[in-house]
Write a protein that holds these residues in place. Structure first.
Motif, short mmCIF file in Angstrom:
data_model
loop_
_atom_site.label_atom_id
_atom_site.label_comp_id
_atom_site.label_asym_id
_atom_site.label_seq_id
_atom_site.Cartn_x
_atom_site.Cartn_y
_atom_site.Cartn_z
N ALA A 25 0.54 -1.35 0.36
CA ALA A 25 0.02 0.54 -0.18
C ALA A 25 1.04 1.08 -0.05
O ALA A 25 1.76 1.57 0.57
CB ALA A 25 -1.19 0.62 1.39
N LEU A 26 0.55 2.28 -0.88
CA LEU A 26 0.85 3.34 -0.72
C LEU A 26 0.18 4.56 -0.54
O LEU A 26 -0.72 4.51 -1.22
CB LEU A 26 1.30 4.15 -2.18
N GLY A 27 0.91 5.54 1.10
CA GLY A 27 0.03 6.57 0.99
C GLY A 27 -1.84 6.11 1.59
O GLY A 27 -2.44 6.66 1.19
N GLY A 28 -1.55 5.04 2.12
CA GLY A 28 -2.63 4.52 2.47
C GLY A 28 -3.37 3.25 1.82
O GLY A 28 -4.73 2.87 1.56
N ARG A 29 -3.19 3.52 0.03
CA ARG A 29 -3.86 2.76 -0.90
C ARG A 29 -3.51 1.66 -1.30
O ARG A 29 -2.31 1.63 -1.86
CB ARG A 29 -3.88 4.20 -1.77
N PRO A 30 -4.51 0.88 -1.07
CA PRO A 30 -4.05 -0.86 -1.32
C PRO A 30 -3.54 -1.02 -3.23
O PRO A 30 -3.95 -0.07 -4.09
CB PRO A 30 -4.85 -1.57 -1.16
N VAL A 45 9.60 -12.31 -19.61
CA VAL A 45 8.33 -11.85 -19.11
C VAL A 45 7.47 -10.60 -19.60
O VAL A 45 8.50 -9.05 -19.54
CB VAL A 45 8.69 -12.39 -16.85
N ALA A 46 6.66 -10.91 -19.80
CA ALA A 46 6.06 -9.48 -20.46
C ALA A 46 4.27 -9.20 -18.91
O ALA A 46 3.77 -10.14 -19.16
CB ALA A 46 4.56 -9.42 -21.33
N LEU A 47 4.38 -8.34 -18.33
CA LEU A 47 3.80 -7.55 -17.28
C LEU A 47 3.08 -6.37 -17.72
O LEU A 47 3.09 -5.67 -18.27
CB LEU A 47 5.06 -7.00 -16.44
N VAL A 48 1.88 -6.91 -18.02
CA VAL A 48 0.72 -6.37 -18.66
C VAL A 48 -0.21 -5.89 -18.06
O VAL A 48 -0.93 -6.45 -17.12
CB VAL A 48 0.79 -6.59 -20.27
N GLY A 49 -1.05 -4.73 -18.38
CA GLY A 49 -2.14 -4.13 -17.11
C GLY A 49 -2.37 -2.99 -17.63
O GLY A 49 -2.19 -2.19 -18.24
N ALA A 50 -4.03 -2.42 -17.46
CA ALA A 50 -4.34 -1.40 -17.82
C ALA A 50 -3.83 -0.10 -16.13
O ALA A 50 -2.67 -1.11 -15.43
CB ALA A 50 -5.59 -0.66 -16.71
N SER A 51 -3.47 1.29 -16.68
CA SER A 51 -2.87 1.64 -16.16
C SER A 51 -2.94 2.31 -14.67
O SER A 51 -4.23 1.83 -14.16
CB SER A 51 -2.73 3.45 -16.51
N GLY A 52 -2.42 1.99 -13.39
CA GLY A 52 -2.58 2.00 -12.30
C GLY A 52 -3.22 0.52 -11.68
O GLY A 52 -3.25 0.49 -10.85
N ALA A 53 -2.78 -0.52 -12.80
CA ALA A 53 -2.97 -1.76 -11.91
C ALA A 53 -1.40 -2.51 -10.61
O ALA A 53 -1.88 -3.97 -10.46
CB ALA A 53 -2.69 -3.23 -13.70
N GLY A 54 -0.82 -1.68 -10.73
CA GLY A 54 0.57 -2.28 -10.02
C GLY A 54 1.90 -2.84 -11.12
O GLY A 54 2.54 -2.78 -10.24
N LYS A 55 1.47 -2.85 -11.80
CA LYS A 55 3.48 -3.14 -13.03
C LYS A 55 4.51 -2.48 -12.24
O LYS A 55 5.76 -3.35 -12.36
CB LYS A 55 3.01 -3.34 -14.24
N SER A 56 4.72 -0.87 -12.48
CA SER A 56 5.33 -0.35 -12.09
C SER A 56 5.90 -0.47 -10.67
O SER A 56 7.09 -0.78 -10.36
CB SER A 56 5.28 1.10 -12.36
#
Length: 264
Positions: A25-30, A45-56
């Motif tokens: 969690a960052l700043g209280g946000r999961p 490995v390709a790590l994909v998902g919508a923006s904000g999915a937690g990839k970075s």
């Protein structure tokens, strides 16, 4: 849902990366919840998902730029929480969109940044920079140029060269070609795959380009809402009925159909 084999089923020599029950969690946000992931040595490995999915955030956990609230992250069998962060990062190459270059350093000095931190003498640093420039097909005359004088493709090549400077076993890439035109992105993607194979790397790449995953990856991991919702060979994952997967697949399909219609 397709899934990777559990870490316990792999010999230690084959295990490059293992995450178990990882939450953040960052700043209280999961951000991440209950991540389990196993990567074999040598996989792309390709790590994909919508923006904000937690990839970075997932990449930053691997090289200890962030610490999980729960769970374990192991690199080559060692829990990163028990490792010296600098020693860990010496075995991990890391590159981001646009190269993340130091604007007032020359190309050669940017490539040799990590060797400089490790105390390599200047002749050895410059020799390594020249070697990597040749490997990534960067003309020698660019060595004394500054990042502001480079094209987007050249800057991305320099960023990749810097990530490879100390011959890492694990390469983490966060949208390294995201800002490039499709032709340049495809060219660099092919070059990256060739280097990955030639150097026996394990590569984990965050990408928004589904073609990167389908054409180059051995393992495709889809994140949605901070959780792994699909994981496996790209062709199998692309057929997964999970809505997050189908939303990712739908966009390039719609674009392809539109282009096909324009050609009629």
């Amino acid at each position: 849902m397709a899934s990777a084999p559990p870490a316990a089923s792999l010999p230690p020599s084959e295990l490059a990366l293992a995450l178990s029950g990882v939450t953040l969690a960052l700043g209280g946000r999961p951000v991440l919840g209950g991540i389990d992931l196993v990567v074999r040595q040598g996989q792309f490995v390709a790590l994909v998902g919508a923006s904000g999915a937690g990839k970075s955030s997932l990449l930053r956990l691997i090289n200890r730029m962030l610490a999980p609230d729960a769970g374990t992250v192991a690199v080559h069998g060692a829990d990163v929480a028990g490792l010296d962060a600098m020693n860990l990062r010496r075995g991990i190459g890391y590159a981001v969109q646009g190269g993340g270059l130091f604007p007032h350093w020359t190309v050669a000095d940017n490539i040799a940044a990590v060797p400089w931190l490790l105390g390599w003498p200047k002749p050895k640093r410059m020799e390594r920079a020249a070697e990597l420039m040749a490997m990534l097909e960067l003309p020698p005359h660019l060595a004394q140029r500054f990042p502001g004088e480079l094209s987007g493709g050249q800057a991305s090549r320099v960023g990749l060269a810097r990530a490879l400077a100390v011959s890492p076993r694990l390469l983490l890439l966060d949208e390294p070609f995201g800002a490039l035109d499709p032709e340049t992105r495809d060219e660099l993607g092919d070059r990256l795959l060739a280097l990955h194979r030639a150097q026996g790397l394990t590569t984990v790449m965050v990408t928004h380009d589904l073609a990167d995953a389908l054409l180059r990856a051995d393992l495709m991991v889809v994140l949605d809402g901070g959780r792994v919702v699909a994981c496996g060979p790209p062709a199998e994952v692309a057929a997964d009925p999970h809505p997050a997967v189908q939303n990712l697949v739908a966009t390039p399909l719609a674009q392809a159909r539109a282009l096909a219609g324009m050609g009629k």
